[in-house]
Design an enzyme around this catalytic site. Sequence first.
Site, PDB file in Angstrom:
ATOM      1  CG  HIS A  60      15.373  54.644 -40.320  1.00  0.00           C
ATOM      2  ND1 HIS A  60      14.035  54.944 -40.255  1.00  0.00           N
ATOM      3  CD2 HIS A  60      15.543  53.992 -41.499  1.00  0.00           C
ATOM      4  CE1 HIS A  60      13.424  54.492 -41.339  1.00  0.00           C
ATOM      5  NE2 HIS A  60      14.321  53.912 -42.114  1.00  0.00           N
ATOM      6  CG  ASP A  89      12.646  56.988 -37.795  1.00  0.00           C
ATOM      7  OD1 ASP A  89      13.710  57.560 -38.077  1.00  0.00           O
ATOM      8  OD2 ASP A  89      12.209  56.003 -38.435  1.00  0.00           O
ATOM      9  CB  SER A  97      13.078  54.615 -44.986  1.00  0.00           C
ATOM     10  OG  SER A  97      12.853  53.327 -44.501  1.00  0.00           O
TER      11      SER A  97
END
Length: 251
Positions: free
Chosen positions: A67, A111, A195
């Site tokens: 992502h 992911d 992230s």
Amino acid sequence: MLLVDWVAITAVCVGIAGVSGDKIIDGTEAKAHSRPYMAYLEIHINNKIYCYGGTLIHPEFILSAAHCQGESIMALLGAHDLSKRNRSWQVIPVMDILPHENYNNATQANDIMLLKLKRTARITNEVQTISIAKSNEVFKIDTLCSVAGWGTTVTKGPISHVLREVDGKIQANCPSDSQICARGPGSKGTCNGDSGSPLICSDSKNSPRAVGLVSYRDRKTCEDVHRRNVYTKVSAYQDWIENKIKSLSSD
């Protein structure tokens, strides 16, 4: 674009709203260059800049979360304080952005993403690779691990100029076998801007391994003491990672 003004860039970095994206909450500043595998990623999407983390697992490849993909990505290796230019810095454009073919943006399944650097990173005291967890390695519930990043320290705050870290234990009842949940007591854990950063655990020989990648949280705020910090389980993708590197590396 070369990263010519890190003070300005880090000030305008924005995090993706919602459950995707995480930052270090209730942690401490890491010792400078104690995590030489850390990569700071500047992601360009629709004329905006997003700042995330990654892991140098090969001199030509960084591992991050799918992502975190964008139109273009610049990687900074050998950094600690983003506001102070240092000789240890290596600023390298990403040549190929390789998210997992089955990544699902809605559920955050698969992911994971590999980034092939335009040029090979120089291995130095401040820039080094780290090994990934293997498919046959088991990290049990309550294993003490740690995560680091330049993400924000409050839900809607600015990103941190210095690398911060926090400990956490692997938890039970994660959403799937290809994910790991881990966090510390109280609000300790990750939040927006972290992230793609690695969850680091020690293997049976007490060697550090990249075990997870910061993926998402299941509550609105990073301070929510009931939230789950969900990581992509790296060992579930060992074959995918190794096959991509084998096919694309210049070795």
